[in-house]
Design a protein around this motif. Sequence first.
Motif, short mmCIF file in Angstrom:
data_model
loop_
_atom_site.label_atom_id
_atom_site.label_comp_id
_atom_site.label_asym_id
_atom_site.label_seq_id
_atom_site.Cartn_x
_atom_site.Cartn_y
_atom_site.Cartn_z
N GLY A 35 3.18 -53.96 1.57
CA GLY A 35 4.56 -54.16 2.02
C GLY A 35 5.30 -52.87 2.29
N ALA A 36 4.83 -51.74 1.71
CA ALA A 36 5.56 -50.48 1.84
C ALA A 36 5.70 -50.00 3.28
CB ALA A 36 4.90 -49.41 0.97
N PRO A 37 4.64 -50.04 4.13
CA PRO A 37 4.83 -49.59 5.52
C PRO A 37 5.86 -50.42 6.28
CG PRO A 37 2.50 -49.69 4.97
CD PRO A 37 3.23 -50.36 3.85
N ILE A 38 5.88 -51.74 6.01
CA ILE A 38 6.88 -52.60 6.65
C ILE A 38 8.27 -52.19 6.19
CG2 ILE A 38 7.67 -54.98 6.92
CD1 ILE A 38 4.79 -55.88 6.30
N ALA A 39 8.40 -51.98 4.88
CA ALA A 39 9.70 -51.60 4.33
C ALA A 39 10.16 -50.25 4.88
CB ALA A 39 9.62 -51.55 2.80
N THR A 40 9.25 -49.30 4.95
CA THR A 40 9.63 -47.97 5.43
C THR A 40 10.07 -48.02 6.90
OG1 THR A 40 8.06 -46.95 3.89
CG2 THR A 40 8.83 -45.60 5.71
N ALA A 41 9.30 -48.76 7.71
CA ALA A 41 9.65 -48.86 9.14
C ALA A 41 11.03 -49.47 9.32
CB ALA A 41 8.59 -49.67 9.87
N PHE A 42 11.32 -50.55 8.60
CA PHE A 42 12.61 -51.20 8.79
C PHE A 42 13.74 -50.44 8.10
CE2 PHE A 42 9.93 -54.61 10.28
CZ PHE A 42 10.68 -55.15 11.31
#
Length: 425
Positions: A35-42
Motif C-alpha cells: 500500500g505504501a507506493p499508492i499512498a506515496t503517489a497520492f
Amino acid sequence: MPKLTHFRVPHRAWAGRSYRIHTAATVVSGLGNAGAPIATAFAVLRMGGGAAEIGWVTGARLAATVLFLLVGGALADRLPRQRVMVAANLGNALSQALLAVLVLTGQARLWQVVLLAAANGIGLAFFAPASEGMVMESVDQRHAPRAFALFRTALNSSQIVGAALGGALVAAVGPGWVLALDAAGLAAAGGLRVFLRAAAPVPRGPGPGMLVELREGWQEFRSRRWLWVVVVQYGVVNACLIAAESVLGPLVADLRLGGPRPWGLANAAMGAGLVAGGLLMVRWQPRRLLLAGTLGVLMFGLPSAVLAAGAGLPLVAAAMFASGVGGTVYGVSWMIALQQEIPAARLSRVAAYDWCGSVALAPAGTAAAAPLAGGLGLDGALWASAAVMTALSLLVLAVPEVRELVRGTPAAAPAEPKRLEPVTA
C-alpha cells in the motif's frame, strides 16, 4: 499416528524454522509495502504535485538503491544475513514513520518526501541481497522449487490484501495512515527476524577486503552470458514497468478510473496473479528455466497496453492479473537458476549485481515518464512502454544460453577465478 508422523517429517525437512520465520516476516512487511507506493503517489498528488514530482520521489528511492546495492551484497556475504535484514527493516520503519508523521500533520514538503524515499531505498539495498541469500540457504536444492514458489505465494498473498486495503484507506482516511501501517509492519518484521538462525559467514583470511570481494562477484556475474543478458534486458523492462505503474498508472487512475480505490483494486488483482503464479509453480517445474521465465516477462506489457487503450477497471484488473502470473513464473525460475548455478559463498554478491542491473535504469525511467507523457501524451507513453517491454522480452530469446539452461543439470561453470590480491600503495 504413523500417518501424522509421516506427514510432519518431510515438512520439517525442507520448511525449517528459519524459512518459516523469514516467510512470516515477509508477509507482515508485505502488507504495508504493497500500500505504501499508492499512498506515496497520492500524497504527492494531494500536495499539488503531478507526474514529474511522483517521478522524482520514485527515482530518488531507486537511485539510492542502485548506489548502495553492491555494498549491501558484499556485507550480506561477510556478516550474518539475519543482522543485515533486521537493521534494514528497522531503518526503513523509521523513515516510513517520519514520512507518515509529516503527511498526517500536513507538514510534508516535496524535498522531505524525496529525502525519505532515498532513505527507504538505501534500506532496500541492504535488505534485498541478504533476503535472497536467506531464502536460498534455508532450504536445500531438492526442495528449492517448492520453497521458492510458496515463499512467493505468501509474499504475494500479503500484497493482494495490502494493495486493496491501502487503496481503500488512502481514499477513506488519507495516505498518512497507510504509511504509518507500513512503518509498523516493517518494525514487526524486523522483530521477527531477530529469531532467525542464519548460517555463519564463510571464514575469511586477513588479506582481501570488500573491494576485492566485489571484483570476485563481478567475475562470477560476467562469466555467465545468460546471467548478464537477462539482467540487462530486465533492467530496461523494469524501468518501463516502474514508470508505467508508479507514475503513469496513478495518473490514469486519477483521471479515468476513479482515484486511489480502483487503482488499489487493480494492484490487488496483480497480487492475485502473483499468488496464482506461485500456486502454478508449486506444481509446474519447467525444464528450461529461463525460457519459461522470459515468457512470463512477456506478460509485463499488458497493463500498459490496456491502460493506453482506455479500458475500464475490469480489463485493467485482468491485465494486471496476467502480469502478476508472469512475474511469479519469472521470479521463481530465476531464483532456481541462481541457486543452481552460483556458488553459495558468492550468492549475495551476485544477487547484488543482479539487483543493481535490474533497477539501475529505473530512476531514468521514472524521470523520463513525465516528459514522455508530455511529448507523446499519456496514452502514447504507455503504448511506447508496452512496445519496449514486449520487444526486449522476445529479443533475449535469441541468446542460446537463455533458451537452453536446463533445470537440475547445472551448466558447466567457468574455471574458478584466481583470488585477487589486494592492491597496495
